[in-house]
Design an enzyme around this catalytic site. Sequence first.
Site, short mmCIF file in Angstrom:
data_model
loop_
_atom_site.label_atom_id
_atom_site.label_comp_id
_atom_site.label_asym_id
_atom_site.label_seq_id
_atom_site.Cartn_x
_atom_site.Cartn_y
_atom_site.Cartn_z
N HIS A 1 -6.98 -8.21 1.72
CA HIS A 1 -5.70 -8.88 1.96
C HIS A 1 -4.60 -7.92 2.40
CE1 HIS A 1 -7.00 -12.79 0.36
NE2 HIS A 1 -7.78 -12.06 -0.41
N ASP B 1 1.85 -4.46 6.68
CA ASP B 1 1.66 -5.49 5.67
C ASP B 1 0.48 -6.38 6.01
OD1 ASP B 1 2.29 -6.63 3.27
OD2 ASP B 1 4.07 -7.67 3.95
#
Length: 466
Positions: A158, A366
């Site tokens: 993730h 990110d």
Amino acid sequence: MGRLLIVSNRVQAARLEDGSGNQGRLSVALSAALRESGGIWFGWSGDIAEHFSGGMHFEKENGITTVTVDLEARDVEEYYSGYANCTLWPLFHYRLDLARYDRMFANGYERVNERFAQTLVPLIEEGDLVWVNDYHLIPLGDQIRRLGRSNRLGFFLHIPWPPMRLLLSLPSHRQLVELLLAYDVVGFQAEDWLESFHDYLRVQLGLEKDEKNQIAWNGRTIQLVVCPVGLDSEDFKTIVRSGAAKAAYHSMVQSRADRSMIIGVDRLDHSKGVKERFCAFERLLATYPRLHEQLFLLQISPIARDDLGHYREIRSELEALSGRINGAYASPHWVPIRYVNQSYDRATLAGMYRAARVGLVTPLRDGMNIVAKEYVAAQDPDNPGVLVLSRFAGAAAQLDEALLVNPYSSEEVSEACLQALSMSKSERLRRWRLLNDVIEAQDTSWWWRTFIGFLDDAPESPLVRS
């Protein structure tokens, strides 16, 4: 397809599926997969025991079965606070200056993954699919194989995967990569990160992927997949229409007093680029005095991992920076930056998003960037705001109709904010419709169905050690 066993560091489903809108974004996505397929969510309870016993806590709520274990204080220090968050997390976010390489951390990481595997394996039945999530648990698949299970194993990362030149700074880099090759399917948020992983495989291990993104390794085939985590679009838009969201919207409209609002919502950590965002907003004020008292930035940064020293440091730094900017530009009737360290439920955030003319999502590096998708989904379809998005965000490839910026450039971010504030309604509508189409098409359901589809198609693995 057999049962689905989801494994993550923390388990939240039964605790947070309370209808209040407080669920974590990943919790919402994984809960949806479990409700449809049936199965178990396994991981750490978040509680600390004097000694690790392997005792499991079973709970069933809202159609989801969770199984959790407690960890020792030493486990949390070495595995979670140590190797996961002081070694891997900074490295994977390109912050070598923050990474700590400590043998004690590495030993704790291996020990906890072994404990997880020993506790989990008795729950695995023939035909079950096992889906492991995130950087805390990279060794788990190999540990499951060592304990004799040939079930199909999937892993989804993730956060970003770092370029090879950075990964080589990790003392055990080859071991870490080979541990990932114990899985049958390895998923990434973005094509760039799959390519970085493949670059390491090619140069360091001599492995090439084929046209299907498959790798041959020790008699097995590993499928590499790109499928960014989606927003629970339909559910979130229900929240947007709720009374709580509408109340938050009207309260924010009244509070902004006819000024344009720019909003940023980020966990308080180094990867989010909030310091750079404040500097870009300061540049906007310095370059365009006519904007004074005409706009403000609402920055919401809930505190996370505040037990780690460098997170306390960034909090102090941001408090000082926002205070300096406000001191230089504020008037008795206007504060340019409203900086808040509180968390809000999704209904309140939805109302705030809708009241904002600009959504500013500018991480330095990110992964999921669900906030960017929530901002778009919360907009008024007849008069939407504009998303300004870092080109280094995991969602940038999907959301290419946002204004994409280099978050390190104060000039580029400030000019994008000015462009967003002055954008015509027709252009705002055009961009929003295209963004919204992507968010609805590639939603939470699309994400987990895509990943599980690859996992379900994978052959069960022979028990070959890497």
